[in-house]
Scaffold this active site. Structure first.
Site, PDB file in Angstrom:
ATOM      1  N   LYS A 177      25.619  16.762  38.863  1.00 29.63           N
ATOM      2  CA  LYS A 177      24.832  17.850  39.457  1.00 29.63           C
ATOM      3  C   LYS A 177      23.691  17.251  40.272  1.00 29.63           C
ATOM      4  O   LYS A 177      22.758  16.663  39.729  1.00 29.63           O
ATOM      5  CB  LYS A 177      24.239  18.753  38.370  1.00 29.63           C
ATOM      6  CG  LYS A 177      23.624  20.005  38.985  1.00 29.63           C
ATOM      7  CD  LYS A 177      22.664  20.713  38.062  1.00 29.63           C
ATOM      8  CE  LYS A 177      21.273  20.184  38.101  1.00 29.63           C
ATOM      9  NZ  LYS A 177      20.588  20.247  39.406  1.00 29.63           N
ATOM     10  N   GLU A 252      16.160   8.529  32.592  1.00 32.58           N
ATOM     11  CA  GLU A 252      15.407   7.629  33.480  1.00 32.58           C
ATOM     12  C   GLU A 252      14.298   8.482  34.081  1.00 32.58           C
ATOM     13  O   GLU A 252      14.545   9.284  34.977  1.00 32.58           O
ATOM     14  CB  GLU A 252      16.317   7.074  34.590  1.00 32.58           C
ATOM     15  CG  GLU A 252      17.724   6.666  34.151  1.00 32.58           C
ATOM     16  CD  GLU A 252      17.751   5.499  33.179  1.00 32.58           C
ATOM     17  OE1 GLU A 252      16.770   4.741  33.139  1.00 32.58           O
ATOM     18  OE2 GLU A 252      18.760   5.355  32.458  1.00 32.58           O
ATOM     19  N   CYS A 286       9.838   6.443  41.743  1.00 36.12           N
ATOM     20  CA  CYS A 286       9.354   6.248  40.372  1.00 36.12           C
ATOM     21  C   CYS A 286       8.684   4.887  40.189  1.00 36.12           C
ATOM     22  O   CYS A 286       7.881   4.717  39.283  1.00 36.12           O
ATOM     23  CB  CYS A 286      10.502   6.396  39.389  1.00 36.12           C
ATOM     24  SG  CYS A 286      11.851   5.240  39.719  1.00 36.12           S
ATOM     25  N   GLU A 386       1.317  11.225  36.773  1.00 35.97           N
ATOM     26  CA  GLU A 386       2.133  10.748  37.896  1.00 35.97           C
ATOM     27  C   GLU A 386       1.736  11.510  39.162  1.00 35.97           C
ATOM     28  O   GLU A 386       1.610  12.741  39.140  1.00 35.97           O
ATOM     29  CB  GLU A 386       3.620  10.967  37.596  1.00 35.97           C
ATOM     30  CG  GLU A 386       4.527  10.365  38.655  1.00 35.97           C
ATOM     31  CD  GLU A 386       6.020  10.511  38.331  1.00 35.97           C
ATOM     32  OE1 GLU A 386       6.444  11.593  37.895  1.00 35.97           O
ATOM     33  OE2 GLU A 386       6.761   9.528  38.528  1.00 35.97           O
TER      34      GLU A 386
HETATM   35  P1  NAD Z   1      13.206  17.084  37.790  1.00 40.43           P
HETATM   36  O1  NAD Z   1      13.089  16.664  36.376  1.00 40.43           O
HETATM   37  O2  NAD Z   1      12.470  18.276  38.244  1.00 40.43           O
HETATM   38  O3  NAD Z   1      14.744  17.361  38.167  1.00 40.43           O
HETATM   39  C1  NAD Z   1      15.731  16.373  37.942  1.00 40.43           C
HETATM   40  C2  NAD Z   1      17.072  17.056  37.742  1.00 40.43           C
HETATM   41  O4  NAD Z   1      17.062  17.754  36.487  1.00 40.43           O
HETATM   42  C3  NAD Z   1      17.407  18.091  38.808  1.00 40.43           C
HETATM   43  O5  NAD Z   1      18.781  17.981  39.139  1.00 40.43           O
HETATM   44  C4  NAD Z   1      17.126  19.418  38.097  1.00 40.43           C
HETATM   45  O6  NAD Z   1      17.864  20.492  38.598  1.00 40.43           O
HETATM   46  C5  NAD Z   1      17.550  19.086  36.688  1.00 40.43           C
HETATM   47  N1  NAD Z   1      16.976  19.942  35.644  1.00 40.43           N
HETATM   48  C6  NAD Z   1      15.824  20.665  35.691  1.00 40.43           C
HETATM   49  N2  NAD Z   1      15.635  21.286  34.515  1.00 40.43           N
HETATM   50  C7  NAD Z   1      16.671  20.956  33.718  1.00 40.43           C
HETATM   51  C8  NAD Z   1      17.028  21.270  32.374  1.00 40.43           C
HETATM   52  N3  NAD Z   1      16.265  22.044  31.606  1.00 40.43           N
HETATM   53  N4  NAD Z   1      18.160  20.734  31.865  1.00 40.43           N
HETATM   54  C9  NAD Z   1      18.936  19.921  32.613  1.00 40.43           C
HETATM   55  N5  NAD Z   1      18.662  19.589  33.893  1.00 40.43           N
HETATM   56  C10 NAD Z   1      17.525  20.096  34.434  1.00 40.43           C
HETATM   57  O7  NAD Z   1      12.816  15.798  38.635  1.00 40.43           O
HETATM   58  P2  NAD Z   1      12.688  15.684  40.208  1.00 40.43           P
HETATM   59  O8  NAD Z   1      11.442  16.388  40.634  1.00 40.43           O
HETATM   60  O9  NAD Z   1      13.986  16.029  40.847  1.00 40.43           O
HETATM   61  O10 NAD Z   1      12.508  14.114  40.389  1.00 40.43           O
HETATM   62  C11 NAD Z   1      11.262  13.471  40.392  1.00 40.43           C
HETATM   63  C12 NAD Z   1      11.046  12.784  39.060  1.00 40.43           C
HETATM   64  O11 NAD Z   1      12.102  11.855  38.821  1.00 40.43           O
HETATM   65  C13 NAD Z   1       9.771  11.961  39.050  1.00 40.43           C
HETATM   66  O12 NAD Z   1       9.118  12.112  37.820  1.00 40.43           O
HETATM   67  C14 NAD Z   1      10.282  10.526  39.208  1.00 40.43           C
HETATM   68  O13 NAD Z   1       9.414   9.524  38.721  1.00 40.43           O
HETATM   69  C15 NAD Z   1      11.559  10.591  38.448  1.00 40.43           C
HETATM   70  N6  NAD Z   1      12.488   9.514  38.846  1.00 40.43           N
HETATM   71  C16 NAD Z   1      12.726   8.509  37.957  1.00 40.43           C
HETATM   72  C17 NAD Z   1      13.563   7.455  38.321  1.00 40.43           C
HETATM   73  C18 NAD Z   1      13.891   6.335  37.363  1.00 40.43           C
HETATM   74  O14 NAD Z   1      14.783   5.551  37.665  1.00 40.43           O
HETATM   75  N7  NAD Z   1      13.214   6.218  36.220  1.00 40.43           N
HETATM   76  C19 NAD Z   1      14.159   7.451  39.586  1.00 40.43           C
HETATM   77  C20 NAD Z   1      13.898   8.503  40.457  1.00 40.43           C
HETATM   78  C21 NAD Z   1      13.051   9.545  40.072  1.00 40.43           C
END
Ligand code: NAD
Length: 482
Positions: A177, A252, A286, A386
Site C-alpha cells: 500500500k 522503520e 528520516c 521530528e
Molecule cells: P505516516 O505514518 O503518516 O504514513 C505511513 C504509511 O502508513 C502511509 O501509507 C499511511 O497511509 C499508513 N497508515 C496511516 N495510518 C495507518 C494505520 N493506522 N495502520 C496502518 N497504516 C497506516 O508517515 P508519512 O508521513 O507517510 O512518512 C513520514 C514519516 O516516515 C516520518 O516520520 C519519517 O521519519 C518516516 N520515515 C522513516 C524512514 C526509515 O527508514 N526509518 C524512511 C522514510 C520515512
C-alpha cells in the site's frame, strides 16, 4: 506528465481492477497545488481479495528455484532503468523532489532490486551438531508467507522496491500500500512490471488508500508479516493492531538525527554535509540532520559558514532542478511553520530563513525556506520533536561528553553524525551514541549496510544481509538416523 491514465488503481491477482468503493483520494502536485489524479480507497472486500491472491500464489512462488525469483528482480531493475525518465517525472509531479534527486531515487530503486536479487542463492541456513548419537540439526530459512508493505510519501518508489524485493526473493508474496499522498509512481512501476515481465499472478499486489486500508492489511488474518515505514505514532498503532494475531512487524520510523561537530573538525566539510543532509528532499528524510551540537571553540566559525551556506540553498520548481523543491503538502508545511514558531516562542532566534518568504518561487506551492535557528538550548521542543523540513537548530556544547549526553537525550535513535579529525573523540562518540546508524565525516547509506532505528525509531532494520534475512523465519529440523 508521465502517468498512464489507463491504469486503474488496484492491482490484484495479476490484473488491474476498478475499485467498487466510492471514496476518491486526490493526488496533489505540491508545486502547483493542482489535483493531478484521484485514486480510490480499497474496500475491505478488495483488501481480502488481494491478500487471498497473495496467499494462493505463495506456495508455488516459494517452491520455485531461488534463482528464478532473483531473475525476476534483475528484470525489475532493468525495466526501472528503461523507464527512468518517465518514472522520475511522475515522482517529481506527485512528491515535489527535484528532478535530479528523483532520478537518483529511480537509480537507487534499480540498485535495491539488483542487490536483493543477489540473495537468491545466498539465503543459507545452518547445520549444527545434534545432542544424541547420529543426530543432525538443520536450521532452515523459510519465508513468512504473505507480507504487507506500507509505504510513506517521501520515497514512494525506492521504499516500494525496498519492501517487495527482499520479500519476494525469500519466497514471500506481497500486498503493498503506497501512501495516499504519492501512489502514482508505485502504480506506474507496477504497470511496467505487469506489461513487460512474466510475474506470476498474485505474487505482487498493490492497493491504494489511507490509514484505514493500511490498518485493514495489518488486521487481515492472511497477512503473516507487516513491514511499514512511517511515523512513530502510526508504527505504534500498527503494533497494537498486529498484536491480536501476533503478526510479525518491522517498523522503520522517524528520527531526530544529531550532528556533533568537535573542536578539530574540518568545518568546511561538516558544513557541506550538514547542509546537504538538512535540505535534501526539502528536509523530508528520516536520516536528515535535525540538530547540531558544535564545540564552543569552533562554534562561531561553524555558525557563520553554515548560515551563509543555508542562505545560498536555492528552492523552486523541482523540474528546473534547484537544490530543493516544495514540501509535500499544506499539512507538512504547517507543521514546519509551527516548529519554527514554537522555537521562537521558547527563545530561539532566526539566523537565516524563517516563515515569511520575501520572494516566493511561485504563487502556488508549499514553499519553506532553509532556516537556521540560534540561541537554542537542549530543553526546546525543536530539539526533541521530528521536524520534516529544512530547519536547523544549533546548540553550542562545552565538551564531547556534553554533546553525546544531549544527542542521546531523545526518544528517537535512527541516524547520527560525527564530524571530527580526532580519532579518539570520533571513536568515543561512535561507541557512546545510542543510535542505530552513525556517519563519521560523511553522509549517505548503502544497500549493503544496514539501516536500523533504535528506541522509538523502530523495530526492524532494512538493507544488507540482516535486512534480507528479516524476511525469513527459522525452522529447526532434527534428523535422527541411528
Ligand atoms: P505516516 O505514518 O503518516 O504514513 C505511513 C504509511 O502508513 C502511509 O501509507 C499511511 O497511509 C499508513 N497508515 C496511516 N495510518 C495507518 C494505520 N493506522 N495502520 C496502518 N497504516 C497506516 O508517515 P508519512 O508521513 O507517510 O512518512 C513520514 C514519516 O516516515 C516520518 O516520520 C519519517 O521519519 C518516516 N520515515 C522513516 C524512514 C526509515 O527508514 N526509518 C524512511 C522514510 C520515512
Amino acid at each position: 506528465m508521465a502517468v498512464d491514465p489507463s491504469v486503474t488503481p488496484l492491482y490484484i491477482d495479476g490484473e488491474w481492477h476498478e475499485s467498487e468503493g466510492d471514496e476518491a483520494i486526490p493526488v496533489i502536485n505540491p508545486t502547483t497545488e493542482e489535483t493531478i489524479a484521484e485514486v480510490p480507497s480499497a474496500t475491505d472486500e478488495e483488501l481480502k481479495r488481494a491478500t487471498a491472491a497473495a496467499r494462493a500464489a505463495q506456495d508455488d512462488w516459494a517452491a520455485r528455484p531461488a534463482k528464478e525469483r532473483g531473475d525476476l528482480l534483475r528484470e525489475v531493475a532493468d525495466v526501472i532503468e528503461a523507464q527512468a525518465d518517465d518514472l522520475a517525472e511522475t515522482l517529481v509531479a506527485e512528491q515535489g523532489k527535484t528532478i535530479s534527486i528523483a532520478k537518483y531515487e529511480i537509480e537507487a530503486s534499480a540498485d535495491i532490486a539488483r542487490y536483493n536479487a543477489e540473495w537468491d542463492r545466498r539465503i543459507e541456513g545452518d547445520v549444527v551438531p545434534g545432542s544424541t548419537r547420529r543426530q543432525e540439526i538443520d536450521l532452515l530459512r523459510k519465508p513468512y508467507g504473505v507480507v504487507a508493505g506500507i509505504i510513506p510519501w517521501n520515497f514512494p518508489i525506492s521504499v516500494f522496491v525496498r519492501k517487495f524485493a527482499p520479500a519476494l526473493v525469500a519466497g514471500n508474496t506481497a500486498v503493498i500500500k503506497p501512501s495516499e499522498l504519492t501512489p502514482l509512481t508505485t502504480l506506474a512501476l507496477m504497470d511496467v512490471i505487469q506489461r513487460e515481465l512474466d510475474l506470476p499472478d498474485g505474487v505482487l499486489n498493490v492497493v491504494t488508500g489511507g490509514g484505514r486500508v493500511g490498518a485493514g492489511l495489518v488486521k487481515d488474518e492472511a497477512v503473516d508479516y507487516v513491514t511499514m515505514t512511517g511515523n512513530v505514532d502510526t508504527g505504534k498503532a500498527i503494533m497494537r493492531d498486529a498484536a491480536d494475531d501476533l503478526t510479525q512487524v518491522a517498523l522503520e520510523l522517524g528520527g531526530k538525527a544529531p550532528a556533533i561537530v568537535t573542536a578539530d573538525a574540518d568545518i568546511d566539510s561538516a558544513v557541506e554535509h550538514i547542509v546537504g543532509s538538512r535540505t535534501i528532499n526539502a528536509g523530508q528524510v528520516c536520516t536528515c540532520v535535525e540538530r547540531i551540537y558544535v564545540h564552543e571553540d569552533v562554534s562561531a566559525e561553524f555558525e557563520s559558514e553554515f548560515v551563509d551556506a543555508m542562505a545560498d540553498v536555492e528552492f523552486g520548481d523541482p523540474m528546473a532542478d534547484p537544490d530543493m523543491g516544495p514540501q509535500i503538502s499544506q499539512g507538512e508545511l504547517d507543521k514546519t511553520h509551527a516548529a519554527i514558531e514554537g522555537a521562537l516562542e521558547q527563545g530561539a532566534e532566526v539566523a537565516t530563513g524563517g516563515i515569511d518568504i520575501e520572494d516566493p518561487p511561485a504563487e502556488s506551492g508549499y514553499w519553506v525556506q532553509p532556516t537556521v535557528l540560534t540561541n537554542v538550548d537542549q530543553s526546546m521542543d525543536v530539539i526533541h520533536d521530528e521536524v520534516f523540513g529544512p530547519v536547523a537548530p544549533i546548540v553550542e556544547v562545552e565538551s564531547v561528553e556534553q554533546a553525546v549526553e544531549y544527542a542521546n537525550d531523545s526518544r528517537y535513535g535512527l541516524s547520527s553524525y560525527v564530524f571530527s579529525n580526532s580519532y579518539s573523540d570520533a571513536m568515543q562518540i561512535v561507541h557512546d551514541l545510542d543510535f542505530g546508524e552513525t556517519f563519521v565525516n560523511g553522509s549517505g547509506g548503502a544497500q549493503q549496510g544496514h539501516h536500523i532505528g533504535w528506541n522509538e525509531s523502530g523495530l526492524g532494520g532494512e538493507d544488507g544481509k540482516h535486512g534480507a534475512f528479516k524476511y525469513t523465519q527459522l525452522k529447526s529440523v532434527y534428523h535422527n538416523f541411528d
